[in-house]
Design an enzyme around this catalytic site. Sequence first.
Site, PDB file in Angstrom:
ATOM      1  N   HIS A   1       0.812  -1.218   0.000  1.00  0.00           N
ATOM      2  CA  HIS A   1       0.000   0.000   0.000  1.00  0.00           C
ATOM      3  C   HIS A   1       0.845   1.269   0.000  1.00  0.00           C
ATOM      4  CE1 HIS A   1      -3.608  -2.483   1.694  1.00  0.00           C
ATOM      5  NE2 HIS A   1      -3.382  -2.692   0.425  1.00  0.00           N
TER       6      HIS A   1
ATOM      7  N   CYS B   1       6.202  13.614 -13.720  1.00  0.00           N
ATOM      8  CA  CYS B   1       7.164  12.672 -14.318  1.00  0.00           C
ATOM      9  C   CYS B   1       7.060  11.271 -13.721  1.00  0.00           C
ATOM     10  CB  CYS B   1       8.590  13.200 -14.185  1.00  0.00           C
ATOM     11  SG  CYS B   1       9.157  13.310 -12.469  1.00  0.00           S
TER      12      CYS B   1
END
Length: 248
Positions: free
Chosen positions: A123, A134
């Site tokens: 997670h 980016c």
Amino acid sequence: MISDLPANLDAASQILKSAARVAVMSGAGISAESGVPTFRGADGLWEGRRPEEVATPEAFARDPEDVWAFYKMRRDLMAPVQPNPAHKTLAQWSERFEPLHLITQNIDGLHQAAGSCDVLELHGSLWDTRCLGCGIQESRRDALEDAIPSCPHCKGVLRPAVVWFGEMLPPGALEQAMEWASSCEVFLCIGTSSLVQPAASLAMIALEGSASVLEINLEETPLTPHATLHLQGPAGEILPALDARMRA
Ligand code: OAD
């Protein structure tokens, strides 16, 4: 399944003693004894906020500063927190087992703080950021500001590199976890309610691969009827007790 704890500890330590390939899935319960609230317990981790207010991509798009402030608050709460004997025992076991694959649903970094390397964080991590421009993901533990910083590479917007509701797991993470679950001899499921998919299905994959599944939890979960052994109690006591029996 045997029901009393001393007998289960003996049986589990025998299983572990004869195993080499071990996989571990940890959840919020392993950090509870370090003082980190679990998700579904009373006073859960969401600090009175509804998860959809602060833990979805939509929430970040709507009010990035609010979401950033929530995660900053969680980082501030986590900063002084120390790993407990459960994390430390697993870190020691990385030398005992060949290999010990550690999968966690936790974003708190306490396994690494205890000395475990190569933790698969299903997670994400409270301490990492990912750029919406980016896509570069970086650990920024010492440099997480109050306001949302811009990406040092492209000046894009940085977000917490955690998995929010409705999002996919990090690329390749589930495949890696499934491979470890299917190839281990023992699968340890520690401090997780086993309610959230796909993490919860990994124990079943391990069982299908003929592994022994050892569950450590304060209470029974949907996994309990399927587990080889259910070790009922606090992980910070059960894991050191197992370790002591394995050394005896
Ligand atoms: P939960 O809060 O759902 O469950 C914590 C489990 O730990 C419960 O079954 C407790 O009985 C057990 N527990 C508590 N203290 C313990 C202790 N000292 N020793 C052993 N067990 C103990 O947490 P998770 O199962 O980790 O996802 O939750 C899974 C996911 O649900 C989280 O990663 C999060 C949440 O939605 C995301 O944020 C994507």
